[in-house]
Design an enzyme around this catalytic site. Structure first.
Site, PDB file in Angstrom:
ATOM      1  N   HIS A  10      19.516 -11.205 -15.697  1.00 48.60           N
ATOM      2  CA  HIS A  10      20.250 -12.473 -15.924  1.00 48.60           C
ATOM      3  C   HIS A  10      20.395 -13.197 -14.593  1.00 48.60           C
ATOM      4  O   HIS A  10      21.181 -12.783 -13.738  1.00 48.60           O
ATOM      5  CB  HIS A  10      21.644 -12.155 -16.488  1.00 48.60           C
ATOM      6  CG  HIS A  10      22.485 -13.349 -16.778  1.00 48.60           C
ATOM      7  ND1 HIS A  10      23.210 -13.483 -17.938  1.00 48.60           N
ATOM      8  CD2 HIS A  10      22.735 -14.487 -16.067  1.00 48.60           C
ATOM      9  CE1 HIS A  10      23.869 -14.624 -17.923  1.00 48.60           C
ATOM     10  NE2 HIS A  10      23.601 -15.258 -16.793  1.00 48.60           N
ATOM     11  N   HIS A  12      20.147 -17.319 -12.546  1.00 48.23           N
ATOM     12  CA  HIS A  12      19.977 -18.781 -12.598  1.00 48.23           C
ATOM     13  C   HIS A  12      19.149 -19.197 -11.387  1.00 48.23           C
ATOM     14  O   HIS A  12      19.564 -18.972 -10.250  1.00 48.23           O
ATOM     15  CB  HIS A  12      21.342 -19.481 -12.565  1.00 48.23           C
ATOM     16  CG  HIS A  12      22.185 -19.100 -13.740  1.00 48.23           C
ATOM     17  ND1 HIS A  12      22.194 -19.822 -14.913  1.00 48.23           N
ATOM     18  CD2 HIS A  12      23.014 -18.044 -13.941  1.00 48.23           C
ATOM     19  CE1 HIS A  12      23.007 -19.233 -15.786  1.00 48.23           C
ATOM     20  NE2 HIS A  12      23.510 -18.153 -15.217  1.00 48.23           N
ATOM     21  N   LYS A  93      19.277 -17.759 -25.409  1.00 45.56           N
ATOM     22  CA  LYS A  93      20.590 -17.650 -24.788  1.00 45.56           C
ATOM     23  C   LYS A  93      21.573 -18.584 -25.479  1.00 45.56           C
ATOM     24  O   LYS A  93      21.302 -19.784 -25.620  1.00 45.56           O
ATOM     25  CB  LYS A  93      20.486 -18.029 -23.299  1.00 45.56           C
ATOM     26  CG  LYS A  93      21.811 -18.067 -22.551  1.00 45.56           C
ATOM     27  CD  LYS A  93      22.382 -16.676 -22.327  1.00 45.56           C
ATOM     28  CE  LYS A  93      23.789 -16.711 -21.739  1.00 45.56           C
ATOM     29  NZ  LYS A  93      23.812 -17.096 -20.333  1.00 45.56           N
ATOM     30  N   HIS A 130      26.562 -15.624 -24.000  1.00 41.14           N
ATOM     31  CA  HIS A 130      27.665 -15.901 -23.089  1.00 41.14           C
ATOM     32  C   HIS A 130      28.920 -15.691 -23.938  1.00 41.14           C
ATOM     33  O   HIS A 130      29.211 -16.493 -24.814  1.00 41.14           O
ATOM     34  CB  HIS A 130      27.588 -17.320 -22.524  1.00 41.14           C
ATOM     35  CG  HIS A 130      28.697 -17.599 -21.543  1.00 41.14           C
ATOM     36  ND1 HIS A 130      28.472 -17.812 -20.209  1.00 41.14           N
ATOM     37  CD2 HIS A 130      30.039 -17.653 -21.711  1.00 41.14           C
ATOM     38  CE1 HIS A 130      29.629 -17.992 -19.595  1.00 41.14           C
ATOM     39  NE2 HIS A 130      30.598 -17.914 -20.485  1.00 41.14           N
ATOM     40  N   HIS A 170      27.230 -10.561 -18.676  1.00 38.90           N
ATOM     41  CA  HIS A 170      28.272 -10.503 -17.640  1.00 38.90           C
ATOM     42  C   HIS A 170      29.646 -10.143 -18.188  1.00 38.90           C
ATOM     43  O   HIS A 170      30.573 -10.952 -18.125  1.00 38.90           O
ATOM     44  CB  HIS A 170      28.340 -11.800 -16.832  1.00 38.90           C
ATOM     45  CG  HIS A 170      28.117 -13.070 -17.620  1.00 38.90           C
ATOM     46  ND1 HIS A 170      28.845 -13.382 -18.737  1.00 38.90           N
ATOM     47  CD2 HIS A 170      27.247 -14.089 -17.443  1.00 38.90           C
ATOM     48  CE1 HIS A 170      28.429 -14.544 -19.205  1.00 38.90           C
ATOM     49  NE2 HIS A 170      27.458 -14.993 -18.444  1.00 38.90           N
ATOM     50  N   ASP A 240      23.705 -12.639 -12.695  1.00 36.89           N
ATOM     51  CA  ASP A 240      24.308 -13.965 -12.916  1.00 36.89           C
ATOM     52  C   ASP A 240      24.419 -14.739 -11.602  1.00 36.89           C
ATOM     53  O   ASP A 240      25.319 -15.577 -11.443  1.00 36.89           O
ATOM     54  CB  ASP A 240      25.675 -13.864 -13.604  1.00 36.89           C
ATOM     55  CG  ASP A 240      26.090 -15.188 -14.238  1.00 36.89           C
ATOM     56  OD1 ASP A 240      25.202 -16.014 -14.525  1.00 36.89           O
ATOM     57  OD2 ASP A 240      27.298 -15.399 -14.428  1.00 36.89           O
TER      58      ASP A 240
HETATM   59  O1  DOR Z   1      29.527 -18.768 -13.237  1.00 41.11           O
HETATM   60  C1  DOR Z   1      28.585 -19.102 -13.935  1.00 41.11           C
HETATM   61  N1  DOR Z   1      27.625 -19.924 -13.463  1.00 41.11           N
HETATM   62  N2  DOR Z   1      28.518 -18.662 -15.188  1.00 41.11           N
HETATM   63  C2  DOR Z   1      27.598 -19.108 -16.053  1.00 41.11           C
HETATM   64  O2  DOR Z   1      27.627 -18.701 -17.178  1.00 41.11           O
HETATM   65  C3  DOR Z   1      26.631 -20.137 -15.641  1.00 41.11           C
HETATM   66  C4  DOR Z   1      26.430 -20.148 -14.190  1.00 41.11           C
HETATM   67  C5  DOR Z   1      25.703 -21.403 -13.694  1.00 41.11           C
HETATM   68  O3  DOR Z   1      24.680 -21.743 -14.274  1.00 41.11           O
HETATM   69  O4  DOR Z   1      26.173 -21.998 -12.740  1.00 41.11           O
HETATM   70 ZN    ZN Z   2      24.654 -16.884 -16.237  1.00 38.98          ZN
END
Ligand code: DOR
Ligand code: ZN
Length: 334
Positions: A10, A12, A93, A130, A170, A240
């Site tokens: 997971h 980003h 997702k 989520h 998470h 995450d």
């Molecule tokens: O803290 C987070 N940031 N939680 C998420 O679910 C998304 C992520 C983001 O994309 O910034």
């Molecule tokens: Zn995330």
């Protein structure tokens, strides 16, 4: 110590300049394969956009194996799920509406998606959740109880689609750990490096530790530590890691996200060693994730060295987790 390259289930990685900054740093943090979140702007809602996004990620030539996901929304059609799987998409997702970054396109009511979940179950796509109820959805919901209130939905989907592999992403609460543990073998959970360290006191007033779901009470953090220490195979690494420019974190309304990618393995080694379960690192970060996803073991190796390093103040304008602190470990790609 030698380890396989990490499976981060997971992460980003963003788009454009941020992507070009973050992808090589992700490799430097020890990751060889990762599940890429689709909450870009606009989100990844079609097979074509997932393929295009994967190409952009691969343009950095890091050798990372990017596993793509689609953003749950009404555009996704049950009849496209087999083609999605064939195109290399591993999962869908679900972002409940308004709970985090770029979730305003997200889901207001999960129930309408049962035909899609049925098609995903048949096609072998995973459902990635989520796990937070939006604050506006009911009275008495806030960021401290939003995860716990979401758990009945996980149980409902699992009961209705027992062969659908579900990942509760998470996890942050004792209740979520117990819920996943108590459900069948098709339900797993990711755990981040930062939720093994943080509680409410660490993010209240400290924007760089603010993420969604927020870190909870000490007893919740203890539950995460206990399940990792127990070596439970359905709980595995999903960092995450979520980069935002410093200005977006430090503004009056700071974005949610903790950036761990550049030092992911050193953070984990530091935490696992201090808590006395360094022997669990290998399976948590390199085996359980891909096993749950039904993927082969990765090929490459890296070396984890017991050498101190200070976490830099910034990586290209993004402040990393534990900036300025000393970690006891360093990761060398071999
Ligand atoms: O803290 C987070 N940031 N939680 C998420 O679910 C998304 C992520 C983001 O994309 O910034
Ligand atoms: Zn995330």
């Amino acid at each position: 110590m030698q380890l396989p390259l990490l499976d981060d289930m997971h992460v980003h990685l963003r788009q454009g300049d941020m992507l070009q900054n973050v992808v090589p740093l992700t490799r430097a943090g020890g990751v060889g394969r990762c599940v890429v979140m689709p909450n870009t702007d606009p989100p990844i809602t079609t097979i074509e956009s997932a393929i295009r996004y994967k190409r952009e990620l691969e343009s950095g030539n890091t050798g990372i194996d990017f596993l793509m996901t689609l953003y749950l929304c009404p555009d996704l059609r049950p009849e496209d799920m087999v083609a999605a799987k064939d195109a290399g998409v591993v999962g869908v997702k679900c972002y409940p509406q308004g709970v985090t970054t770029n979730s305003h396109w997200g889901v207001a009511d999960l129930r309408g998606y049962d035909p899609l979940f049925s098609a995903m179950e048949k096609a072998g796509l995973l459902l990635l959740l989520h796990g937070e109820v939006p604050s506006q959805s009911e009275a008495d919901i806030c960021i401290l109880n939003a995860e716990e209130r979401f758990l009945p939905e996980v149980a409902r989907i699992h009961e209705q689609f027992p062969m659908l592999r579900i990942v509760l992403e998470h996890v942050t609460t004792r209740e979520a750990v117990a819920c996943v543990k108590g459900l069948g073998d098709t339900v797993g959970a990711t755990i981040t490096a930062h939720h093994l360290e943080l509680t409410v006191d660490d993010w209240a007033g400290k924007n760089h530790n603010f993420c969604k779901p927020v870190a909870k009470y000490p007893h919740d953090r203890e539950a995460l530590r206990e399940i990792v220490a127990a070596g439970h195979p359905r709980f595995f690494l999903g960092s995450d890691s979520a980069p935002h420019p410093r200005s977006a974190k430090e503004g009056a309304c700071g974005c949610a996200g903790v950036f761990t990618a550049p030092l992911l393995l050193p953070y984990l080694a530091d935490t696992f060693e201090r808590l006395g379960f360094l022997d669990r690192l290998h399976d948590f970060a390199c085996v359980f994730g891909h096993t749950f996803y039904g993927l082969p073991a990765p090929k490459g190796k890296l070396t984890l060295e017991k050498v101190e390093q200070i976490v830099p103040p910034e990586y290209g304008g993004v402040v990393p987790f534990r900036a300025g602190e000393t970690l006891g470990w360093r990761c060398r790609n071999s």
